[in-house]
Enzyme design. Structure first.
Site, PDB file in Angstrom:
ATOM      1  N   GLU A  37      44.454  56.118  20.585  1.00  0.00           N
ATOM      2  CA  GLU A  37      45.330  55.527  21.613  1.00  0.00           C
ATOM      3  C   GLU A  37      45.438  56.461  22.826  1.00  0.00           C
ATOM      4  OE1 GLU A  37      49.505  55.852  20.809  1.00  0.00           O
ATOM      5  OE2 GLU A  37      50.023  54.099  22.004  1.00  0.00           O
ATOM      6  N   GLU A  89      57.585  49.212  20.877  1.00  0.00           N
ATOM      7  CA  GLU A  89      57.692  50.674  20.834  1.00  0.00           C
ATOM      8  C   GLU A  89      58.387  51.133  22.117  1.00  0.00           C
ATOM      9  OE1 GLU A  89      54.145  53.120  21.353  1.00  0.00           O
ATOM     10  OE2 GLU A  89      54.791  54.425  19.734  1.00  0.00           O
TER      11      GLU A  89
HETATM   12  O1  LIG Z   1      53.571  57.466  22.153  1.00  0.00           O
HETATM   13  C1  LIG Z   1      53.000  56.432  21.798  1.00  0.00           C
HETATM   14  O2  LIG Z   1      52.804  55.493  22.573  1.00  0.00           O
HETATM   15  C2  LIG Z   1      52.543  56.257  20.417  1.00  0.00           C
HETATM   16  O3  LIG Z   1      52.124  55.187  20.081  1.00  0.00           O
HETATM   17  C3  LIG Z   1      52.591  57.372  19.468  1.00  0.00           C
HETATM   18  O4  LIG Z   1      51.817  57.058  18.356  1.00  0.00           O
HETATM   19  C4  LIG Z   1      52.128  58.656  20.010  1.00  0.00           C
HETATM   20  O5  LIG Z   1      53.008  59.666  19.727  1.00  0.00           O
HETATM   21 MG   LIG Z   2      52.064  53.757  21.649  1.00  0.00          MG
END
Ligand SMILES: O=C(O)C(=O)[C@@H](O)CO
Ligand SMILES: [Mg+2]
Length: 251
Positions: free
Chosen positions: A137, A234
């Site tokens: 990522e 997230e």
């Molecule tokens: O920060 C992000 O975006 C993430 O998905 C984590 O996995 C990385 O720390």
């Molecule tokens: Mg992320």
């Protein structure tokens, strides 16, 4: 409409970790992810996920601590032994949690040696765990200065170079927007190799509403492109998590 997961490292933090699972299910999520699950016995996390009827979608390779810690070692020349022992630890957790994906974190390095190290370590990991879905990522350099992987084109090149069927891209629209200024365009370019999507509002990394990314349009684009994976929330809620879930489509 894609299926939605809650990132329990960032959502529902008003509750102890094991209570966040039921809260996520009650709110309408079907899956969960935890960035670094290593501080809690895997059997307790697994039980909580099963009891709440949630799929465990994603976890990261160590290090164990979220707060202020480094973000992996996979691209750091000279730390191959550390990467390999960490990866084996992640696999033990992933198996116990029945995690669908493992995110391999690159760490802090730059230049051709870092790229070669990252590529070699990814090939090793893909070969060691052919049954596990692995991802990388890109993270934006404002939040993670010096992190090796901060470029979606580079990530796509490395995935192609490794050429393993179990290695793909983790597409975080928040990072894509901050890195390129146009997350939708990054999706159009690289959506075909994406295995997992994460979302947040830009700017601020709060609820995915009203910022620079048109999320209803993005969800429609995911459907149109035939994306069958998860979309994970997230972000850092502005207040109590449940108060900011108006964006979550109800099925
Ligand atoms: O920060 C992000 O975006 C993430 O998905 C984590 O996995 C990385 O720390
Ligand atoms: Mg992320």
């Amino acid at each position: 409409m894609p299926r939605f997961a809650a990132n329990l490292t960032m959502l529902f933090t008003e509750l102890p970790m094991l209570e966040r699972f039921a809260a996520a299910a009650d709110a309408g999520f079907q899956g969960v992810e935890i960035l670094f699950p290593y501080d809690i016995p895997a059997r307790d996390l697994s039980r909580a996920a099963i009891a709440a009827g949630l799929e465990f979608v994603l976890m990261n390779t160590p290090p164990p601590n979220w707060a202020g810690g480094p973000r992996g070692f996979a691209a750091e020349p000279g730390r191959e032994d550390r990467f390999r022992s960490d990866f084996d630890r992640a696999l033990r957790f992933a198996e116990a949690l029945r995690a669908r994906h493992v995110h391999i974190m690159a760490g802090y390095a730059e230049g051709p040696d870092a790229r070669a190290t990252f590529t070699r370590n990814l090939a090793w990991a893909a070969d060691r765990a052919p049954h596990v879905s692995l991802m990388i990522e890109p993270l934006n350099p404002m939040d993670q200065p010096g992190y090796f992987l901060a470029d979606f084109d580079l990530a796509a090149e490395i995935i192609a170079q490794v050429g393993a069927p179990n290695l793909g891209l983790q597409f975080d629209s928040y990072h894509a927007q901050l890195i390129t200024g146009d997350a939708m365009e990054v999706w159009r370019r690289h959506g075909g190799i994406v295995r997992h999507v994460q979302i947040a509002g830009v700017p601020g990394r709060h609820e995915p509403t009203g910022g620079m990314i048109d999320y209803p349009g993005f969800f429609a684009a995911l459907d149109q492109s035939g994306y069958k994976g998860w979309v994970s929330a997230e972000y850092n809620p502005r207040a109590l998590t449940a108060q900011g879930l108006g964006w979550l489509p109800r099925t």
